[in-house]
Design a protein around this motif. Sequence first.
Motif, PDB file in Angstrom:
ATOM      1  N   ARG A 198     106.926 -40.251  45.111  1.00  0.00           N
ATOM      2  CA  ARG A 198     108.166 -40.465  44.279  1.00  0.00           C
ATOM      3  C   ARG A 198     108.177 -41.677  43.601  1.00  0.00           C
ATOM      4  NH1 ARG A 198     112.514 -43.029  47.051  1.00  0.00           N
ATOM      5  NH2 ARG A 198     114.100 -41.917  45.617  1.00  0.00           N
ATOM      6  N   LEU A 199     107.018 -42.649  43.935  1.00  0.00           N
ATOM      7  CA  LEU A 199     106.945 -44.097  43.373  1.00  0.00           C
ATOM      8  C   LEU A 199     105.867 -43.925  42.271  1.00  0.00           C
ATOM      9  CD1 LEU A 199     107.234 -46.365  46.117  1.00  0.00           C
ATOM     10  CD2 LEU A 199     109.126 -45.390  45.001  1.00  0.00           C
ATOM     11  N   THR A 200     106.237 -44.675  40.897  1.00  0.00           N
ATOM     12  CA  THR A 200     105.284 -44.935  39.919  1.00  0.00           C
ATOM     13  C   THR A 200     104.431 -46.006  40.621  1.00  0.00           C
ATOM     14  OG1 THR A 200     106.642 -46.701  38.921  1.00  0.00           O
ATOM     15  CG2 THR A 200     107.043 -44.521  38.099  1.00  0.00           C
ATOM     16  N   PHE A 201     103.276 -46.319  40.067  1.00  0.00           N
ATOM     17  CA  PHE A 201     102.306 -47.415  40.449  1.00  0.00           C
ATOM     18  C   PHE A 201     103.411 -48.598  40.282  1.00  0.00           C
ATOM     19  CE2 PHE A 201      99.075 -44.288  39.468  1.00  0.00           C
ATOM     20  CZ  PHE A 201      98.465 -44.330  40.754  1.00  0.00           C
ATOM     21  N   GLU A 202     104.154 -48.999  39.257  1.00  0.00           N
ATOM     22  CA  GLU A 202     104.683 -50.437  39.365  1.00  0.00           C
ATOM     23  C   GLU A 202     105.693 -50.457  40.673  1.00  0.00           C
ATOM     24  OE1 GLU A 202     102.774 -49.346  35.449  1.00  0.00           O
ATOM     25  OE2 GLU A 202     104.188 -48.245  36.807  1.00  0.00           O
ATOM     26  N   GLN A 203     106.438 -49.197  40.630  1.00  0.00           N
ATOM     27  CA  GLN A 203     107.197 -49.346  41.946  1.00  0.00           C
ATOM     28  C   GLN A 203     106.371 -49.678  42.987  1.00  0.00           C
ATOM     29  OE1 GLN A 203     109.038 -45.525  41.059  1.00  0.00           O
ATOM     30  NE2 GLN A 203     111.054 -46.453  40.957  1.00  0.00           N
ATOM     31  N   ALA A 204     105.349 -49.030  43.356  1.00  0.00           N
ATOM     32  CA  ALA A 204     104.664 -48.869  44.611  1.00  0.00           C
ATOM     33  C   ALA A 204     104.098 -50.608  44.788  1.00  0.00           C
ATOM     34  CB  ALA A 204     103.603 -47.951  44.462  1.00  0.00           C
ATOM     35  N   ALA A 205     103.485 -51.129  43.651  1.00  0.00           N
ATOM     36  CA  ALA A 205     103.386 -52.429  43.729  1.00  0.00           C
ATOM     37  C   ALA A 205     104.280 -53.330  44.460  1.00  0.00           C
ATOM     38  CB  ALA A 205     102.569 -53.077  42.510  1.00  0.00           C
ATOM     39  N   ALA A 206     105.532 -52.953  44.069  1.00  0.00           N
ATOM     40  CA  ALA A 206     106.563 -53.868  44.592  1.00  0.00           C
ATOM     41  C   ALA A 206     106.961 -53.912  46.182  1.00  0.00           C
ATOM     42  CB  ALA A 206     107.913 -53.642  43.788  1.00  0.00           C
ATOM     43  N   VAL A 207     106.109 -52.859  46.727  1.00  0.00           N
ATOM     44  CA  VAL A 207     106.784 -52.743  47.961  1.00  0.00           C
ATOM     45  C   VAL A 207     105.962 -53.573  49.120  1.00  0.00           C
ATOM     46  CG1 VAL A 207     106.461 -50.894  50.004  1.00  0.00           C
ATOM     47  CG2 VAL A 207     107.142 -50.171  47.502  1.00  0.00           C
ATOM     48  N   PRO A 208     104.770 -53.759  49.124  1.00  0.00           N
ATOM     49  CA  PRO A 208     104.104 -54.375  50.361  1.00  0.00           C
ATOM     50  C   PRO A 208     104.687 -55.701  50.896  1.00  0.00           C
ATOM     51  CG  PRO A 208     102.253 -53.610  48.952  1.00  0.00           C
ATOM     52  CD  PRO A 208     103.939 -53.524  48.121  1.00  0.00           C
ATOM     53  N   MET A 209     104.534 -56.874  50.251  1.00  0.00           N
ATOM     54  CA  MET A 209     104.976 -57.910  51.004  1.00  0.00           C
ATOM     55  C   MET A 209     106.599 -58.259  51.134  1.00  0.00           C
ATOM     56  SD  MET A 209     103.887 -61.826  50.365  1.00  0.00           S
ATOM     57  CE  MET A 209     102.448 -61.605  50.802  1.00  0.00           C
ATOM     58  N   GLY A 210     107.273 -57.656  50.152  1.00  0.00           N
ATOM     59  CA  GLY A 210     108.718 -57.743  50.179  1.00  0.00           C
ATOM     60  C   GLY A 210     109.391 -56.869  51.040  1.00  0.00           C
ATOM     61  N   ALA A 211     108.918 -55.385  51.345  1.00  0.00           N
ATOM     62  CA  ALA A 211     109.490 -54.409  52.077  1.00  0.00           C
ATOM     63  C   ALA A 211     108.690 -54.710  53.619  1.00  0.00           C
ATOM     64  CB  ALA A 211     108.966 -53.370  51.723  1.00  0.00           C
ATOM     65  N   VAL A 212     107.873 -55.191  53.903  1.00  0.00           N
ATOM     66  CA  VAL A 212     107.385 -55.639  54.967  1.00  0.00           C
ATOM     67  C   VAL A 212     108.180 -56.622  55.616  1.00  0.00           C
ATOM     68  CG1 VAL A 212     105.383 -56.284  56.509  1.00  0.00           C
ATOM     69  CG2 VAL A 212     105.094 -54.253  54.912  1.00  0.00           C
ATOM     70  N   THR A 213     108.350 -57.810  54.774  1.00  0.00           N
ATOM     71  CA  THR A 213     108.953 -59.059  55.268  1.00  0.00           C
ATOM     72  C   THR A 213     110.515 -58.687  55.582  1.00  0.00           C
ATOM     73  OG1 THR A 213     107.486 -60.430  53.868  1.00  0.00           O
ATOM     74  CG2 THR A 213     109.626 -61.253  54.549  1.00  0.00           C
ATOM     75  N   ALA A 214     111.046 -57.906  54.758  1.00  0.00           N
ATOM     76  CA  ALA A 214     112.345 -57.647  55.139  1.00  0.00           C
ATOM     77  C   ALA A 214     112.482 -56.642  56.346  1.00  0.00           C
ATOM     78  CB  ALA A 214     112.879 -56.710  53.939  1.00  0.00           C
ATOM     79  N   LEU A 215     111.399 -55.663  56.455  1.00  0.00           N
ATOM     80  CA  LEU A 215     111.495 -55.003  57.740  1.00  0.00           C
ATOM     81  C   LEU A 215     111.355 -55.513  58.766  1.00  0.00           C
ATOM     82  CD1 LEU A 215     111.165 -51.858  58.941  1.00  0.00           C
ATOM     83  CD2 LEU A 215     108.940 -52.412  58.965  1.00  0.00           C
ATOM     84  N   ARG A 216     110.588 -56.786  58.930  1.00  0.00           N
ATOM     85  CA  ARG A 216     110.361 -57.784  59.950  1.00  0.00           C
ATOM     86  C   ARG A 216     111.663 -58.534  60.332  1.00  0.00           C
ATOM     87  NH1 ARG A 216     104.015 -59.145  58.871  1.00  0.00           N
ATOM     88  NH2 ARG A 216     102.970 -57.505  59.486  1.00  0.00           N
ATOM     89  N   GLY A 217     112.328 -58.835  59.051  1.00  0.00           N
ATOM     90  CA  GLY A 217     113.363 -59.710  59.165  1.00  0.00           C
ATOM     91  C   GLY A 217     114.574 -59.044  59.913  1.00  0.00           C
ATOM     92  N   ILE A 218     115.062 -57.717  59.492  1.00  0.00           N
ATOM     93  CA  ILE A 218     116.057 -56.911  59.738  1.00  0.00           C
ATOM     94  C   ILE A 218     115.758 -56.347  61.103  1.00  0.00           C
ATOM     95  CG2 ILE A 218     117.379 -55.117  59.231  1.00  0.00           C
ATOM     96  CD1 ILE A 218     118.146 -57.781  57.678  1.00  0.00           C
ATOM     97  N   ARG A 219     114.523 -55.566  61.283  1.00  0.00           N
ATOM     98  CA  ARG A 219     114.380 -54.560  62.430  1.00  0.00           C
ATOM     99  C   ARG A 219     113.600 -55.465  63.510  1.00  0.00           C
ATOM    100  NH1 ARG A 219     112.398 -48.569  61.205  1.00  0.00           N
ATOM    101  NH2 ARG A 219     114.251 -47.770  60.203  1.00  0.00           N
ATOM    102  N   THR A 220     112.444 -55.867  63.531  1.00  0.00           N
ATOM    103  CA  THR A 220     111.390 -56.673  64.172  1.00  0.00           C
ATOM    104  C   THR A 220     112.123 -57.821  64.829  1.00  0.00           C
ATOM    105  OG1 THR A 220     109.840 -55.439  63.223  1.00  0.00           O
ATOM    106  CG2 THR A 220     109.145 -57.062  64.888  1.00  0.00           C
ATOM    107  N   VAL A 221     112.422 -58.652  64.030  1.00  0.00           N
ATOM    108  CA  VAL A 221     112.999 -60.008  64.505  1.00  0.00           C
ATOM    109  C   VAL A 221     114.461 -59.904  64.721  1.00  0.00           C
ATOM    110  CG1 VAL A 221     112.872 -62.525  63.902  1.00  0.00           C
ATOM    111  CG2 VAL A 221     110.959 -61.191  63.356  1.00  0.00           C
ATOM    112  N   GLY A 222     115.245 -59.680  63.715  1.00  0.00           N
ATOM    113  CA  GLY A 222     116.790 -59.620  63.813  1.00  0.00           C
ATOM    114  C   GLY A 222     117.335 -58.738  64.656  1.00  0.00           C
ATOM    115  N   ARG A 223     116.501 -57.525  65.014  1.00  0.00           N
ATOM    116  CA  ARG A 223     116.810 -56.468  65.708  1.00  0.00           C
ATOM    117  C   ARG A 223     118.402 -55.728  65.489  1.00  0.00           C
ATOM    118  NH1 ARG A 223     114.664 -58.369  71.790  1.00  0.00           N
ATOM    119  NH2 ARG A 223     112.401 -58.602  71.104  1.00  0.00           N
TER     120      ARG A 223
END
Length: 328
Positions: free
Chosen positions: A118-143
């Motif tokens: 469902r993503l364009t290549f431009e949208q997909a490129a925006a994902v790795p660092m930003g989304a992984v950092t947010a995931l770790r901040g909210i779920r992994t570390v922030g719980r």
Amino acid sequence: MKAIVQERFGPPDILRLRETDRPEIGAGQVLVQVHAAALNPYDWHMMRGDPYVARLGGVGLTRPKTRVAGIDAAGRVEAVGADVHGLQPGDEVLGFCQGAFAQYARTTADLLVPKPSRLTFEQAAAVPMGAVTALRGIRTVGRVRAGQRVLVNGAAGGVGTFAVQIAAAQGAEVTAVCSARNADLVSSLGAAHVLDYTRNDFTEGRVRYDVILDNVGNHPLNRLRRSLTPTGTLVANGGGSPGHLFGAMGAMLRLVTVNALVRQQLRVILPSAPAGPTHDDLLTVTELIEAGTLTPVVDRTYPLADVADGMRHMEQGHARGKAVVTVV
């Protein structure tokens, strides 16, 4: 191939579009034809060689060890090395590719995942660092758990836009701190409350939060702690903090020291490079995207030749979501 090359540390003007050799791959490696790449604070730090102490950690003392900039990429697999399983030429992927500001970039198979359809290549490129950092901040570390009060400082930025969505999906009551012009954006992403940082200082309010994700670093630690519940969690994301000698590292060391003395949980995430269970994290965020829970926010796009302009825009600190480079 065409690539953005830097021969020394410095401002965006040092970045040059050059012809350079295509990377060669070995066992366990993948060559990606890059269609789009994202700009990150990580790239800013690599470009500037800032903070200086980071140069002792392998960045390069007087000049960059990695001449081609960029790390977030989306594109198609061009070739795979021996011992690579699950990927083949033609597959559409996203992930971490050192040297992403180029027509081709080399990486390892564990740093790539299939691109959501469902993503364009431009949208997909925006994902790795930003989304992984947010995931770790909210779920992994922030719980973060359902029913908790969560505040995201810097909610309209590259990490913040993902964090608001992930926290809301967890069932949290999210307060987003951003400028007034971004209020509608963060509300549409799931924020229940929006604070305009130019008019309201959340550390002076009466509300206490179970989790604070601080992407900005513009408040002293004692004021941040005052905004937490007695057993709340502060997650400090040092990815965007400039610094010269020590940068955000001095503040991070103080936070770790204080953490040993208080009931509150004071945690640090450093999204400077892929680390930990990166492949699992990438799969998690792409699953959230496929489910419609998570959507990348792209502020603007630049052609490869204009990466320097994109870096100048990012340095101003007012991007909505991610700035992306279109390569193909």
